[in-house]
Design an enzyme around this catalytic site. Structure first.
Site, mmCIF file in Angstrom:
data_model
loop_
_atom_site.group_PDB
_atom_site.id
_atom_site.type_symbol
_atom_site.label_atom_id
_atom_site.label_comp_id
_atom_site.label_asym_id
_atom_site.label_seq_id
_atom_site.Cartn_x
_atom_site.Cartn_y
_atom_site.Cartn_z
ATOM 1 C CG LEU A 187 5.694 21.323 2.793
ATOM 2 C CD1 LEU A 187 4.306 22.055 2.790
ATOM 3 C CD2 LEU A 187 6.200 20.429 1.587
ATOM 4 C CG HIS A 188 12.890 23.775 3.223
ATOM 5 N ND1 HIS A 188 12.996 22.419 3.349
ATOM 6 C CD2 HIS A 188 14.136 23.839 2.518
ATOM 7 C CE1 HIS A 188 14.209 21.779 2.616
ATOM 8 N NE2 HIS A 188 14.794 22.779 2.393
#
Length: 366
Positions: A211-212
């Site tokens: 996740l980013h």
């Protein structure tokens, strides 16, 4: 006659996978008498060894000829620093073509600097669109493609996007996917990370999450809800989470994390793709990972509402499940009950994209 010089631009982790096979093919053609020369330029957009250095070593990418060393900063600060430093380089030694890949800040900045000095631009992975202007990458793609001379595309969808924007067919080269070239070339070199045994991982018995995206990680409540849904939806199976630096800051603010979440450092290329290949499924908000899971036949749940790689959904193993954490449980249930689609491999994702690109460059720069 002077040998044509190509600037190959790499600035961030996704770029390195895309330039590696192009450089390898150029080297092979040079050994066979090609007059094409190249200059590898690392902008320094990703400057942490874990985000770039490991990739150069593992993928046998030669040491950059030039490192612009722009370092960290806001979008505008990085863009301006790259443009100023690349312009300075071109004024000292002009190239005959600026070849950019992907959709990071370096891609856009170097394209602008080159065109301002009359150096033509070739865009590897041109034409992809998500339609989501809140993504910095979408702005980078649109600006780059607006001033690109030659488009090397990964799909017929990308070709259609370019045609709709007025690009004539003679400037579009449907070559395939250089990131898949790199994956296929390294498949037999993939290796388990050091923590594999320590956390008791078994093939097909764990999940991988990355996740980013700001929409998923910048809000503490959203990040907490996503991780909670993942932890519960994976029904006790380990969830390996290589933590992006952007995400790490907010993780530290959460009161608690699911018991089955295993936080690890960002992984080098060979180790990360070993994890992906042997995972039960991947949960991500990345674009590139959806391509790799498609080729490896691994279920992929994308926590986004749009994708610039629709072929991974239409043909591959990817599904857009949106950013609502409530959507995770039913999707994970289909994975755990073996009801996920099988998927196939998109056209020309065959490991030969770089060969086609270099053959086209030979003709264009003859």
């Amino acid at each position: 006659m002077k040998s044509p010089l190509i600037d190959i631009i790499a600035g961030a982790r996704p770029n390195f996978m895309k330039v590696a096979p192009i450089i390898r093919e150029l080297q092979l053609q040079q050994a066979s008498g090609s007059s094409l020369r190249y200059r590898l330029i690392h902008t320094g957009q990703h400057y942490d060894p874990g985000m770039s250095g490991d990739f150069f070593a593992q993928l046998n990418i030669p040491k950059p000829d030039v490192n612009l060393e722009v370092g960290s900063g806001t979008q505008a600060e990085q863009t301006s620093a790259i443009m100023v430093r690349y312009e300075r380089l071109l004024l000292e030694q002009r190239s005959d073509l600026c070849l950019v890949v992907g959709d990071v800040t370096s891609t856009m900045a170097c394209s602008i600097a080159a065109q301002k000095l009359g150096v033509p631009v070739a865009h590897v992975e041109g034409g992809i669109r998500s339609g989501d202007w809140t993504m910095p990458e979408e702005i980078n793609r649109m600006v780059t493609d607006a001033i690109t001379n030659y488009f090397f595309t990964t799909s017929e969808v990308a070709n259609q996007n370019l045609r709709r924007s007025g690009v004539p067919d003679e400037r579009i080269y449907f070559v395939g996917n250089t990131m898949i070239d790199t994956l296929l070339a390294n498949m037999d070199r993939l290796r388990a990370p050091l923590f594999w045994g320590e956390v008791g991982l078994e093939s097909g018995q764990y999940f991988v999450v990355t996740l980013h995206r700001p929409a998923n990680v910048d809000s503490i409540s959203q990040l907490e809800a996503i991780l909670s849904a993942i932890g519960e939806g994976c029904r006790g199976l380990p969830v390996v989470f290589p933590v992006h630096p952007r995400t790490a800051k907010n993780l530290r603010k959460l009161p608690a994390l699911p018991d089955n979440l295993r936080l690890v450092e960002p992984q080098p290329y060979l180790e990360f793709n070993f994890l992906v290949k042997h995972a039960k499924a991947v949960i991500t908000d990345s674009g590139g990972i959806t391509e790799e899971t498609t080729v490896m036949g691994v279920p992929c749940l994308t926590i986004r509402d749009t994708t610039e790689r629709p072929e991974t959904v239409a043909v591959g193993t990817n599904e857009l499940i949106g950013t609502n954490p409530d959507n995770l449980a039913p999707a994970l249930g289909r994975v755990l009950n073996n009801r996920w689609k099988k998927g196939g491999i998109p056209e020309k994702w065959d490991g030969h994209a770089a060969e086609r690109i270099v053959a086209d460059l030979e003709r264009l720069l003859a």
